[in-house]
Structures are given as C-alpha cells and as structure tokens.
Design a protein around this motif. Structure first.
Motif, mmCIF file in Angstrom:
data_model
loop_
_atom_site.group_PDB
_atom_site.id
_atom_site.type_symbol
_atom_site.label_atom_id
_atom_site.label_comp_id
_atom_site.label_asym_id
_atom_site.label_seq_id
_atom_site.Cartn_x
_atom_site.Cartn_y
_atom_site.Cartn_z
ATOM 1 N N TRP A 88 0.589 5.369 0.298
ATOM 2 C CA TRP A 88 -0.318 6.692 0.322
ATOM 3 C C TRP A 88 0.750 7.813 0.542
ATOM 4 O O TRP A 88 1.407 8.058 1.424
ATOM 5 N N HIS A 142 0.671 -4.168 4.998
ATOM 6 C CA HIS A 142 -0.640 -5.098 4.719
ATOM 7 C C HIS A 142 -1.802 -4.123 5.677
ATOM 8 O O HIS A 142 -1.377 -3.446 6.619
ATOM 9 N N ALA A 143 -3.005 -4.181 4.957
ATOM 10 C CA ALA A 143 -4.124 -3.780 5.695
ATOM 11 C C ALA A 143 -5.401 -4.572 5.328
ATOM 12 O O ALA A 143 -5.361 -5.066 4.521
ATOM 13 N N ILE A 178 0.688 -1.189 -0.063
ATOM 14 C CA ILE A 178 0.064 0.029 0.022
ATOM 15 C C ILE A 178 0.848 1.237 -0.129
ATOM 16 O O ILE A 178 1.857 1.259 0.666
ATOM 17 N N LEU A 188 -10.314 -0.732 11.005
ATOM 18 C CA LEU A 188 -9.305 -0.805 10.019
ATOM 19 C C LEU A 188 -8.117 -1.320 10.652
ATOM 20 O O LEU A 188 -7.811 -0.594 11.639
ATOM 21 N N THR A 189 -7.370 -1.978 10.026
ATOM 22 C CA THR A 189 -6.005 -2.454 10.737
ATOM 23 C C THR A 189 -4.866 -2.222 9.680
ATOM 24 O O THR A 189 -5.059 -2.712 8.465
ATOM 25 N N LEU A 190 -3.742 -1.638 10.169
ATOM 26 C CA LEU A 190 -2.768 -1.356 9.273
ATOM 27 C C LEU A 190 -1.442 -1.753 9.945
ATOM 28 O O LEU A 190 -1.057 -1.435 10.997
ATOM 29 N N GLN A 191 -0.574 -2.286 9.071
ATOM 30 C CA GLN A 191 0.594 -2.657 9.418
ATOM 31 C C GLN A 191 1.670 -1.459 9.118
ATOM 32 O O GLN A 191 1.832 -1.318 8.055
ATOM 33 N N VAL A 192 2.419 -0.822 10.178
ATOM 34 C CA VAL A 192 3.075 0.158 9.683
ATOM 35 C C VAL A 192 4.610 -0.050 9.802
ATOM 36 O O VAL A 192 4.776 -0.753 10.839
ATOM 37 N N PHE A 211 2.913 0.843 3.219
ATOM 38 C CA PHE A 211 2.664 -0.055 4.289
ATOM 39 C C PHE A 211 2.570 -1.564 3.839
ATOM 40 O O PHE A 211 2.315 -1.639 2.366
ATOM 41 N N CYS A 232 1.351 -2.655 14.429
ATOM 42 C CA CYS A 232 -0.042 -2.940 13.918
ATOM 43 C C CYS A 232 -1.068 -2.015 14.648
ATOM 44 O O CYS A 232 -1.484 -1.902 15.745
#
Length: 268
Positions: free
Chosen positions: A95, A102-103, A93, A127-131, A100, A228
């Motif tokens: 932006w 995975h989300a 991902i 929403l879950t985002l792996q930073v 990132f 996460c």
C-alpha cells in the motif's frame, strides 16, 4: 500483452440474476436464485484466487496476492441472496510505500439487499493485518520518541531506551483500551540478569493515530517478527447495478488490468 484470463463466460451469472433483481423489492426465493448466486460467487473466486491484483481505491492503489476467497454457502440462504460469512486472505501486500506480510478480511452476514440498484452488504467486517515489526520504530518515533520497540523471532515485544539501547530492555504485553495501547511490563532484562515484574507494575500508554473510514482497532497481538492488528467496521456496502457488476467482472477477466473500485464502497 493483456488478454482473457479464463476460458469461461464470467457474465453468465449476471444474466441469471438480472431478472431477479428487477422484480418487486422482495428477496427472490427459488432454486434458480440460489444457482445464480453460487455461480457468481464461484466465478469471482476463480478469477481472484492465486492472482496478483492491483486494486484502485479512493485513497490509492493496493497490490496483493489473493490466497483465499471462501464462504459456507447453503442453498436456502442463497435463494434469498444470503452468502453468510465470506473470508478473504491475501499475502505480499503493498500500500503506497508500505509492505505487509499477510491480511485477512472476514465479512459477516454478507447479503444482497433487493433494492434499486441492488446493494451488497456485510455487517460487521473484521480486518486483520500483519505489520512488520520494524513499523514499531515509526510508531514510537511519533508517540514516544524516548523509547524504541521491537518484536523478536520468538514473538516477544521488547522496549528499550532509544538513546541507550545497551542498558537492557523490558518485555511487554499489549492491551487495547479505545485509542490507547497500554504496554504492560512483564520482565526486566539487564545484561545477563532477568527479573519477573509484579502484576501491579504500571503500564505505559501509547496514544494511537485515528484510523480512516470509521475503522476501530479492536486487538493488538504479537507474533514472530510481526505485530498483528485487528480492526472492525460496523457495516460495508457496495451498490451493484448490472453495469457495475459487468465492469468488475470484465476487469477481473483480463490479466494485467487493475481493478478499479474508486467511489464504489461505503463504510458505516
């Protein structure tokens, strides 16, 4: 050159649904309605899963590869425009200048509200985002410049003195309290020595920046090399008149055409 992505008619379910949406302001109850909604859902899934998409939003352009688009559909629910919970997953991902791994987005209680125009509603949305762990440097530079943070390949978060990193580090757990992230020390490591700290050891507060569009951060966890983040919004809406739905499916049906969702969604 851009061209049609699939050899099937993505607009077939729209014709099936239009007559249902233009009836009285009550939900349609029929096997035909269920078939139309199922066809629309499977059409969108065929058009997005496995593709690299560019999505234009009000705040910029989001680029991602969709890996999952699923729901536990049932005929009775579909007959009244109920799609249950919809799970969407994506990887790679981008932006703006941020990348990132995975989300996931879980849209709960997705349903079509029979109004004029029809409104697609989900409540709530999680929403879950792996930073990437490297983003911790920016966070501490902004919130606590005396410290630096990292998350190792073992999934353990560590804090160090920014100017004297060789002195050692503290292994920490994260606990969220509103807009404050509390980092609770568990283990102190100095050179080759390692001490388990008492449970009453004071935690370090990190004030988090406010999220846009009413998003509320609900969980912070650590995994190998990533942080996460889980956030939620109480309700999401999108007006779906026939013309707008045709535009969305038309854009998805052509490879290389960005999906324009500006000024379409509402977060409550």
């Amino acid at each position: 050159m851009a061209g049609p992505l699939r050899r099937f008619d993505p607009f077939r379910p729209i014709d099936m649904l239009t007559s249902l949406w233009t009836t009285a302001a009550v939900g349609p109850v029929s096997s035909g309605a269920a078939m139309a909604y199922r066809t629309l859902f499977t059409t969108v899934r065929r058009l997005v899963v496995g593709r690299r998409l560019a999505i234009r939003l009000d705040d910029g352009t989001l680029t991602l590869t969709v890996t999952e688009f699923d729901s536990t559909l049932d005929v009775r629910g579909l007959s009244v425009g109920q799609l249950n919970d919809v799970r969407i997953a994506a990887r790679d991902i981008r932006w703006e200048d941020n990348t990132f791994h995975h989300a996931t987005a879980v849209l709960h209680n997705v349903h079509m509200r029979p109004s004029t125009p029809p409104v697609l509603v989900a409540a709530p949305v999680e929403l879950t985002l792996q930073v990437p762990a490297a983003a911790l440097d920016d966070l501490f530079l902004w919130a606590a410049p005396r410290l630096s943070g990292e998350v190792g390949s073992d999934g353990v978060a560590r804090l160090r003195m920014a100017r004297r990193p060789m002195l050692g580090h503290i292994e920490v757990d994260a606990q969220l309290d509103g807009s404050t992230l509390w980092l609770r020390p568990r283990v102190l490591v100095a050179r080759r020595s390692r001490w388990t700290l008492p449970a009453r050891a004071p935690a370090y507060p990190v004030r988090l920046p406010e999220l846009p569009h009413g998003l509320r951060l609900t969980r912070v966890a650590f995994a190998p090399d990533v942080v996460c983040l889980t956030a939620s919004v109480s309700e999401w809406q999108m007006d779906l008149p026939r013309k707008r739905l045709e535009d969305i499916l038309g854009q998805l049906s052509v490879a290389g055409v960005p999906l324009n969702l500006t000024r379409l969604t509402r977060l409550l």
